[in-house]
Enzyme design. Structure first.
Site, PDB file in Angstrom:
ATOM      1  N   ARG A 109       0.635   7.461  -2.551  1.00  0.00           N
ATOM      2  CA  ARG A 109       0.539   9.027  -1.928  1.00  0.00           C
ATOM      3  C   ARG A 109       2.327   9.482  -2.034  1.00  0.00           C
ATOM      4  O   ARG A 109       2.591  10.130  -2.001  1.00  0.00           O
ATOM      5  CB  ARG A 109       0.552   8.268  -0.262  1.00  0.00           C
ATOM      6  CG  ARG A 109      -0.477   8.631   0.293  1.00  0.00           C
ATOM      7  CD  ARG A 109      -1.171   8.091   1.559  1.00  0.00           C
ATOM      8  NE  ARG A 109      -1.098   7.246   1.255  1.00  0.00           N
ATOM      9  CZ  ARG A 109      -1.858   5.706   2.123  1.00  0.00           C
ATOM     10  NH1 ARG A 109      -1.187   5.866   3.320  1.00  0.00           N
ATOM     11  NH2 ARG A 109      -1.358   4.486   1.590  1.00  0.00           N
TER      12      ARG A 109
ATOM     13  N   HIS B 153       2.858   3.043  -8.554  1.00  0.00           N
ATOM     14  CA  HIS B 153       2.391   1.453  -9.309  1.00  0.00           C
ATOM     15  C   HIS B 153       3.805   1.226 -10.342  1.00  0.00           C
ATOM     16  O   HIS B 153       4.273   0.229  -9.817  1.00  0.00           O
ATOM     17  CB  HIS B 153       0.851   1.685  -9.547  1.00  0.00           C
ATOM     18  CG  HIS B 153       0.063   1.171  -9.079  1.00  0.00           C
ATOM     19  ND1 HIS B 153      -0.494   1.410  -8.093  1.00  0.00           N
ATOM     20  CD2 HIS B 153      -1.319   2.613  -9.367  1.00  0.00           C
ATOM     21  CE1 HIS B 153      -1.149   2.029  -7.457  1.00  0.00           C
ATOM     22  NE2 HIS B 153      -2.472   2.676  -8.457  1.00  0.00           N
TER      23      HIS B 153
ATOM     24  N   ASP C   3       0.861  -1.114  -0.144  1.00  0.00           N
ATOM     25  CA  ASP C   3       0.016  -0.081   0.033  1.00  0.00           C
ATOM     26  C   ASP C   3       0.732   1.242   0.174  1.00  0.00           C
ATOM     27  O   ASP C   3       1.843   1.204   0.395  1.00  0.00           O
ATOM     28  CB  ASP C   3      -1.043  -0.415   1.573  1.00  0.00           C
ATOM     29  CG  ASP C   3      -1.975   1.054   0.854  1.00  0.00           C
ATOM     30  OD1 ASP C   3      -2.323   1.380   0.449  1.00  0.00           O
ATOM     31  OD2 ASP C   3      -2.789   1.149   2.027  1.00  0.00           O
TER      32      ASP C   3
ATOM     33  N   LEU D  52      10.858 -21.007  -4.765  1.00  0.00           N
ATOM     34  CA  LEU D  52       9.537 -19.675  -4.122  1.00  0.00           C
ATOM     35  C   LEU D  52       8.262 -19.136  -4.867  1.00  0.00           C
ATOM     36  O   LEU D  52       8.264 -19.372  -6.024  1.00  0.00           O
ATOM     37  CB  LEU D  52      10.236 -18.572  -4.218  1.00  0.00           C
ATOM     38  CG  LEU D  52       9.658 -17.100  -3.536  1.00  0.00           C
ATOM     39  CD1 LEU D  52       9.397 -17.380  -1.847  1.00  0.00           C
ATOM     40  CD2 LEU D  52       9.375 -16.112  -4.282  1.00  0.00           C
TER      41      LEU D  52
HETATM   42  C1  FPP Z   1      -2.269  -0.027  -3.108  1.00  0.00           C
HETATM   43  O1  FPP Z   1      -1.769   1.173  -3.125  1.00  0.00           O
HETATM   44  C2  FPP Z   1      -1.885  -0.476  -4.700  1.00  0.00           C
HETATM   45  C3  FPP Z   1      -2.170  -0.777  -5.310  1.00  0.00           C
HETATM   46  C4  FPP Z   1      -4.097  -0.898  -4.931  1.00  0.00           C
HETATM   47  C5  FPP Z   1      -1.547  -1.516  -6.187  1.00  0.00           C
HETATM   48  C6  FPP Z   1       0.068  -2.418  -6.296  1.00  0.00           C
HETATM   49  C7  FPP Z   1       0.340  -3.244  -6.854  1.00  0.00           C
HETATM   50  C8  FPP Z   1       1.948  -3.225  -7.207  1.00  0.00           C
HETATM   51  C9  FPP Z   1       2.531  -2.717  -6.143  1.00  0.00           C
HETATM   52  C10 FPP Z   1       2.409  -2.746  -8.505  1.00  0.00           C
HETATM   53  C11 FPP Z   1       2.025  -4.276  -9.019  1.00  0.00           C
HETATM   54  C12 FPP Z   1       3.544  -5.312  -9.836  1.00  0.00           C
HETATM   55  C13 FPP Z   1       2.473  -5.934 -10.288  1.00  0.00           C
HETATM   56  C14 FPP Z   1       4.266  -7.269 -11.143  1.00  0.00           C
HETATM   57  C15 FPP Z   1       1.281  -7.079 -10.848  1.00  0.00           C
HETATM   58  P1  FPP Z   1      -2.656   2.631  -3.391  1.00  0.00           P
HETATM   59  O2  FPP Z   1      -2.505   2.988  -4.647  1.00  0.00           O
HETATM   60  O3  FPP Z   1      -3.986   2.700  -2.482  1.00  0.00           O
HETATM   61  O4  FPP Z   1      -2.188   3.737  -2.428  1.00  0.00           O
HETATM   62  P2  FPP Z   1      -2.415   5.117  -1.824  1.00  0.00           P
HETATM   63  O5  FPP Z   1      -3.287   4.536  -0.535  1.00  0.00           O
HETATM   64  O6  FPP Z   1      -0.930   5.373  -1.217  1.00  0.00           O
HETATM   65  O7  FPP Z   1      -3.164   6.076  -2.807  1.00  0.00           O
END
Ligand code: FPP
Length: 258
Positions: free
Chosen positions: A42, A55, A38, A149
């Site tokens: 931000r 992302h 998460d 893994l």
């Molecule tokens: C939450 O942060 C994150 C997500 C909803 C997406 C997570 C995805 C990745 C880390 C990349 C995944 C990679 C692959 C290869 C599948 P948020 O957007 O809710 O952050 P915020 O709370 O700060 O707005």
């Protein structure tokens, strides 16, 4: 002079980290680590970048942490990449998140194969875009014979939906006499979940300071140790993973006993 001091400090930090890695390796490593990644939005906002830049950076961290978890001897790493609730985000962001697995796998799959990683996925495949599904399925197939893994992506995953689906299948099997109330133990119910080939997570990590489960592995996390950090996912590094494992190793897991 200042630079020399900095260099000395950096070297010292990495020596310190290597010591800590050696220490955690000398004790039981959590077999299954699940992560709620998460804070990407931000992270981007702090840099006045579009959310998708967060992302993109987050995907690089997926690569780094997968390698590191593999080196430590973690058996399964489950990453919450997209929840059933994430469809509510702006279309442009959803499109970006749906393209990430293919982009990631395009560059990273040969390395995953070489490092003996098995790719798996939990979540509802039925409404994923065809290209997303194709990339994930190809990765699953081409790593199926690996036995290192397990890199398990939770993609379009929601724990309540998973449990309801499991209950429906139990009911179907009850109607055809395959199962009855006496046979339905916790272990048997677990076999109806999408995680049926996996052990339950031992350690849950959530980044970005949010202290909630957000519909993630509600059944499977029953006895997991939880570790929360304020660090945003794109800033998450090996040292944070080590810290989580150190905390895990200091806790006494009693599984309801004394
Ligand atoms: C939450 O942060 C994150 C997500 C909803 C997406 C997570 C995805 C990745 C880390 C990349 C995944 C990679 C692959 C290869 C599948 P948020 O957007 O809710 O952050 P915020 O709370 O700060 O707005």
């Amino acid at each position: 002079m200042f630079d020399k001091m900095k260099l000395w400090k950096n070297n010292n930090d990495s020596i310190d980290l290597q010591d800590r890695i050696d220490n955690i390796k000398a004790q039981p490593i959590p077999e299954h680590v699940a992560i709620i990644m998460d804070g990407n939005g931000r992270w981007a906002k702090k840099r006045t970048l579009p959310r998708v830049a967060g992302h993109h950076e987050g995907a690089k961290v997926v690569r780094k942490i997968t390698r590191f978890a593999n080196q430590l001897g973690v058996k399964t790493l489950t990453l919450y990449a997209f929840s059933t609730e994430n469809w509510k985000r702006p279309k442009m962001e959803v499109d970006f998140l749906m393209k990430l697995p293919s982009e990631f796998l395009q560059t990273f799959l040969p390395e995953l194969i070489e490092e003996n990683v098995q790719v798996k996925m939990i979540g509802n495949k039925s409404i994923l875009p065809a290209a997303t599904l194709k990339a994930i399925d190809e990765a699953i197939q081409s790593t199926a014979h690996n036995d290192g893994l397990v890199l398990n992506f939770a993609m379009n995953y929601g724990s309540r939906a998973e449990i309801i689906e499991a209950v429906k299948n139990v009911l179907i099997d009850a109607q055809s006499g395959i199962i009855d109330d006496e046979k339905l133990t916790e272990e048997v119910f677990s076999s109806y979940l999408m995680t049926n080939e996996l052990t339950d997570p031992d350690l849950l990590i959530r980044t970005s300071g949010e202290i909630r489960l957000s519909n993630f592995m509600l059944w499977q996390l029953a006895y997991a140790e939880f570790w929360f950090t304020d660090v945003l996912w794109p800033d998450f590094g090996e040292e944070h993973f080590v810290e989580a494992v150190e905390v895990f190793q200091k806790r006494q897991r009693r599984f309801g006993g004394v």
